[in-house]
Design a protein around this motif. Structure first.
Motif, mmCIF file in Angstrom:
data_model
loop_
_atom_site.group_PDB
_atom_site.id
_atom_site.type_symbol
_atom_site.label_atom_id
_atom_site.label_comp_id
_atom_site.label_asym_id
_atom_site.label_seq_id
_atom_site.Cartn_x
_atom_site.Cartn_y
_atom_site.Cartn_z
ATOM 1 N N LEU A 129 19.089 43.745 39.414
ATOM 2 C CA LEU A 129 20.239 42.838 39.430
ATOM 3 C C LEU A 129 20.777 42.654 40.849
ATOM 4 C CD1 LEU A 129 22.219 43.944 36.236
ATOM 5 C CD2 LEU A 129 20.862 41.861 36.568
ATOM 6 N N MET A 130 20.853 43.747 41.597
ATOM 7 C CA MET A 130 21.288 43.673 42.990
ATOM 8 C C MET A 130 20.392 42.733 43.783
ATOM 9 S SD MET A 130 21.242 46.752 45.837
ATOM 10 C CE MET A 130 21.565 47.957 44.572
ATOM 11 N N THR A 131 19.101 42.896 43.611
ATOM 12 C CA THR A 131 18.130 42.092 44.357
ATOM 13 C C THR A 131 18.234 40.624 43.993
ATOM 14 O OG1 THR A 131 16.612 43.979 44.489
ATOM 15 C CG2 THR A 131 15.670 41.788 44.815
ATOM 16 N N VAL A 132 18.330 40.344 42.693
ATOM 17 C CA VAL A 132 18.384 38.955 42.222
ATOM 18 C C VAL A 132 19.636 38.252 42.726
ATOM 19 C CG1 VAL A 132 18.640 37.521 40.165
ATOM 20 C CG2 VAL A 132 16.910 39.324 40.217
ATOM 21 N N THR A 133 20.771 38.953 42.717
ATOM 22 C CA THR A 133 22.009 38.300 43.160
ATOM 23 C C THR A 133 22.030 38.074 44.668
ATOM 24 O OG1 THR A 133 23.178 40.429 43.381
ATOM 25 C CG2 THR A 133 23.357 39.274 41.259
ATOM 26 N N TYR A 134 21.198 38.796 45.411
ATOM 27 C CA TYR A 134 21.161 38.633 46.865
ATOM 28 C C TYR A 134 20.242 37.481 47.293
ATOM 29 C CZ TYR A 134 21.129 40.141 51.788
ATOM 30 O OH TYR A 134 21.262 40.205 53.154
ATOM 31 N N VAL A 135 19.323 37.090 46.428
ATOM 32 C CA VAL A 135 18.349 36.055 46.775
ATOM 33 C C VAL A 135 19.006 34.736 47.194
ATOM 34 C CG1 VAL A 135 16.570 34.539 45.779
ATOM 35 C CG2 VAL A 135 16.389 37.020 45.537
ATOM 36 N N PRO A 136 20.029 34.220 46.481
ATOM 37 C CA PRO A 136 20.625 32.947 46.910
ATOM 38 C C PRO A 136 21.169 32.979 48.336
ATOM 39 C CG PRO A 136 21.304 33.450 44.670
ATOM 40 C CD PRO A 136 20.605 34.668 45.189
ATOM 41 N N MET A 137 21.742 34.108 48.754
ATOM 42 C CA MET A 137 22.269 34.186 50.121
ATOM 43 C C MET A 137 21.137 34.183 51.135
ATOM 44 S SD MET A 137 25.063 34.091 51.803
ATOM 45 C CE MET A 137 26.299 34.507 50.557
ATOM 46 N N LEU A 138 20.048 34.859 50.829
ATOM 47 C CA LEU A 138 18.900 34.827 51.730
ATOM 48 C C LEU A 138 18.334 33.422 51.837
ATOM 49 C CD1 LEU A 138 17.051 38.132 50.751
ATOM 50 C CD2 LEU A 138 18.298 37.667 52.872
ATOM 51 N N ARG A 139 18.301 32.694 50.729
ATOM 52 C CA ARG A 139 17.834 31.314 50.775
ATOM 53 C C ARG A 139 18.768 30.443 51.606
ATOM 54 N NH1 ARG A 139 15.983 30.599 44.436
ATOM 55 N NH2 ARG A 139 13.826 31.350 44.712
ATOM 56 N N TYR A 140 20.061 30.672 51.464
ATOM 57 C CA TYR A 140 21.027 29.912 52.261
ATOM 58 C C TYR A 140 20.785 30.133 53.748
ATOM 59 C CZ TYR A 140 25.511 28.768 54.478
ATOM 60 O OH TYR A 140 26.471 28.266 55.319
ATOM 61 N N TYR A 141 20.437 31.364 54.115
ATOM 62 C CA TYR A 141 20.172 31.684 55.520
ATOM 63 C C TYR A 141 18.706 31.487 55.909
ATOM 64 C CZ TYR A 141 24.730 33.239 57.040
ATOM 65 O OH TYR A 141 26.051 33.260 57.429
ATOM 66 N N ARG A 142 17.920 30.948 54.988
ATOM 67 C CA ARG A 142 16.509 30.640 55.236
ATOM 68 C C ARG A 142 15.742 31.881 55.692
ATOM 69 N NH1 ARG A 142 19.450 26.702 58.181
ATOM 70 N NH2 ARG A 142 19.753 24.770 57.011
ATOM 71 N N GLN A 143 15.962 32.969 54.989
ATOM 72 C CA GLN A 143 15.315 34.233 55.306
ATOM 73 C C GLN A 143 14.290 34.600 54.239
ATOM 74 O OE1 GLN A 143 15.900 35.885 58.317
ATOM 75 N NE2 GLN A 143 16.868 33.869 58.567
ATOM 76 N N PRO A 144 13.286 35.410 54.601
ATOM 77 C CA PRO A 144 12.265 35.797 53.622
ATOM 78 C C PRO A 144 12.865 36.616 52.483
ATOM 79 C CG PRO A 144 12.044 37.068 55.655
ATOM 80 C CD PRO A 144 13.026 35.987 55.935
ATOM 81 N N LEU A 145 12.373 36.372 51.267
ATOM 82 C CA LEU A 145 12.958 37.003 50.097
ATOM 83 C C LEU A 145 12.617 38.486 49.997
ATOM 84 C CD1 LEU A 145 12.593 34.222 47.384
ATOM 85 C CD2 LEU A 145 14.402 34.608 49.076
ATOM 86 N N TRP A 146 11.624 38.957 50.771
ATOM 87 C CA TRP A 146 11.310 40.384 50.726
ATOM 88 C C TRP A 146 12.434 41.243 51.295
ATOM 89 C CZ3 TRP A 146 11.428 42.701 55.425
ATOM 90 C CH2 TRP A 146 11.099 41.953 56.553
ATOM 91 N N LEU A 147 13.407 40.600 51.961
ATOM 92 C CA LEU A 147 14.570 41.340 52.444
ATOM 93 C C LEU A 147 15.513 41.742 51.314
ATOM 94 C CD1 LEU A 147 15.436 39.271 55.651
ATOM 95 C CD2 LEU A 147 14.666 41.648 55.605
ATOM 96 N N ALA A 148 15.432 41.056 50.173
ATOM 97 C CA ALA A 148 16.381 41.303 49.086
ATOM 98 C C ALA A 148 16.361 42.752 48.586
ATOM 99 C CB ALA A 148 16.136 40.326 47.936
ATOM 100 N N PRO A 149 15.185 43.357 48.343
ATOM 101 C CA PRO A 149 15.210 44.756 47.881
ATOM 102 C C PRO A 149 15.731 45.749 48.915
ATOM 103 C CG PRO A 149 13.094 43.709 47.399
ATOM 104 C CD PRO A 149 13.826 42.808 48.346
ATOM 105 N N LEU A 150 15.871 45.302 50.163
ATOM 106 C CA LEU A 150 16.364 46.192 51.215
ATOM 107 C C LEU A 150 17.892 46.223 51.295
ATOM 108 C CD1 LEU A 150 13.891 45.373 54.143
ATOM 109 C CD2 LEU A 150 13.728 47.168 52.406
ATOM 110 N N LEU A 151 18.563 45.548 50.379
ATOM 111 C CA LEU A 151 20.027 45.521 50.423
ATOM 112 C C LEU A 151 20.645 46.921 50.388
ATOM 113 C CD1 LEU A 151 22.501 43.719 50.613
ATOM 114 C CD2 LEU A 151 22.481 43.495 48.119
ATOM 115 N N PRO A 152 20.097 47.899 49.652
ATOM 116 C CA PRO A 152 20.678 49.250 49.729
ATOM 117 C C PRO A 152 20.674 49.823 51.142
ATOM 118 C CG PRO A 152 19.259 49.079 47.810
ATOM 119 C CD PRO A 152 19.053 47.823 48.611
ATOM 120 N N VAL A 153 19.651 49.520 51.925
ATOM 121 C CA VAL A 153 19.601 49.997 53.315
ATOM 122 C C VAL A 153 20.756 49.395 54.112
ATOM 123 C CG1 VAL A 153 18.238 50.048 55.430
ATOM 124 C CG2 VAL A 153 17.112 50.298 53.204
#
Length: 391
Positions: free
Chosen positions: A328-352
């Motif tokens: 759930l954390m990863t999925v909710t972070y994906v839209p912000m990464l898309r807004y910033y045009r960043q690779p989606l593999w960064l999403a699971p790194l949100l805990p870091v």
């Protein structure tokens, strides 16, 4: 294992609540509301507080001077004690680029009880008041505006009847650390202040993004801006609270064509950006600090830990709860990464990234108790941040 199962279940419950009950904070579709061009374009004064901004001014100030605005508009750049020639550079840029009229002035050092930025804003508003503008655009010296930015902001305010319209400028994301930290910064901000709730009259949620704030002059006067918030370190949120608290209708959303040009290439630069005001956000309260650290740990750090511990110990319940919370954390972070045009593999790194923010917050408190307070460009503010001055 029962303890980790229960903690993981609590984290999962927290993420289900955040997903469904926190104003859909994770969505990034809150942009300037529907607007039509007014029949008569009101006058606007742009106030730009600037302290040692010579490095970014060539990329930002010309964009303000080049605004394609049908009404009367002019720019007031307030040099807040710069030592790098900011004021003279601003005059030279105006001579070179032309466009809207530019006035450069300086108020001198702020008196006791004022932050430098708000003292500069006060001086700029004072200069603007002689022009009797209907609107004030408060924007930072590192913000570049598209040519139609002012036009669109005014049209949105007039159409929606807003007293304050603010856009969260798109921050620079180029270095490795910017990619890791910056999108999360906006994500966390939206989680604290869900944009959808801000525009709801009567709601307690109030926030603005200090880089781009269009404010009705009469609303500023009713809310006693900036005097009422003169020692606020987190001045944009304090400003929004003051305006909403005085009966104003406010709006905040993400920007498409308003960008910050300030670089944060190193982790140290981003660390200073966050830590200088993190403890002020917590009102310098040790109990709030402890609660925030615990909350960050349970919400962001527990899911991957519970998944790993559950898999290692053979606990399906811990692994399932932790894995679902992390998902759930990863999925909710994906839209912000898309807004910033960043690779989606960064999403699971949100805990870091959340762990880094936890450390920044603790460091902010440590610096406060060492007497360094909120340090910024040679000034240190040790007085607690106050949203509204009741005196």
């Amino acid at each position: 294992m029962s303890a980790i199962v229960w903690i993981a279940a609590g984290s999962l419950a927290a993420w289900l609540w955040l997903l469904l009950c926190q104003g859909f904070f994770w969505r990034t579709d809150i942009r300037l509301p529907a607007r039509t061009d007014p029949d008569d374009w009101p006058s606007v004064c742009v106030v730009v507080p600037a302290r040692d901004e010579a490095a970014v001014l060539p990329a930002s100030l010309p964009s303000l001077l080049a605004q394609d605005y049908p009404g009367r508009a002019e720019v007031f750049l307030v040099d807040d004690g710069s030592s790098d020639g900011t004021g003279e550079l601003a005059r030279e840029l105006a001579r070179t680029h032309g466009g809207l009229p530019l006035t450069v002035d300086s108020p001198g050092e702020p008196p006791e009880g004022w932050t430098g930025k708000l003292w500069a804003v006060r001086h700029g508003i004072g200069l603007a008041r002689a022009r009797a503008p209907e609107f004030l655009l408060l924007t930072d010296a590192d913000i570049a505006h598209a040519p139609d930015s002012l036009r669109e902001l005014v049209a949105a305010a007039r159409t929606g009847g807003f007293d304050l319209v603010s856009q969260m400028a798109r921050l620079r994301v180029e270095s490795v650390w910017e990619r890791l930290v910056v999108p999360a910064f906006v994500y966390f901000f939206a989680q604290l202040y869900p944009f959808r709730r801000i525009a709801v009259k009567g709601s307690r949620t109030a926030a603005a993004a200090g880089g781009c704030v269009l404010l009705r002059t009469d609303a500023a006067e009713r809310a006693r801006i900036p005097d009422a918030i003169r020692h606020a370190v987190i001045d944009d949120v304090a400003l929004a609270r003051a305006v909403k608290g005085s009966g104003g209708h406010i709006w905040l959303g993400l920007a498409d064509r308003v960008d910050s040009v300030r670089p944060y290439p190193r982790l140290h630069d981003l660390w200073r950006m966050v830590s200088r005001s993190a403890y002020a956000q917590l009102r310098h309260n040790p109990l709030l600090l402890a609660g925030t650290v615990a909350g960050l740990a349970v919400v962001y750090l527990v899911p991957p830990v519970a998944l790993a511990v559950g898999l290692a110990a053979g606990s399906a319940w811990a692994a399932t709860a932790g894995g679902l919370a992390w998902l759930l954390m990863t999925v909710t972070y994906v839209p912000m990464l898309r807004y910033y045009r960043q690779p989606l593999w960064l999403a699971p790194l949100l805990p870091v990234t959340a762990f880094l923010y936890l450390l920044m917050t603790v460091d902010s408190a440590v610096q406060h108790y060492r007497g360094r307070g909120a340090a910024w460009k040679g000034r240190t503010y040790t007085r607690p941040d106050t949203a509204l001055d009741e005196s």
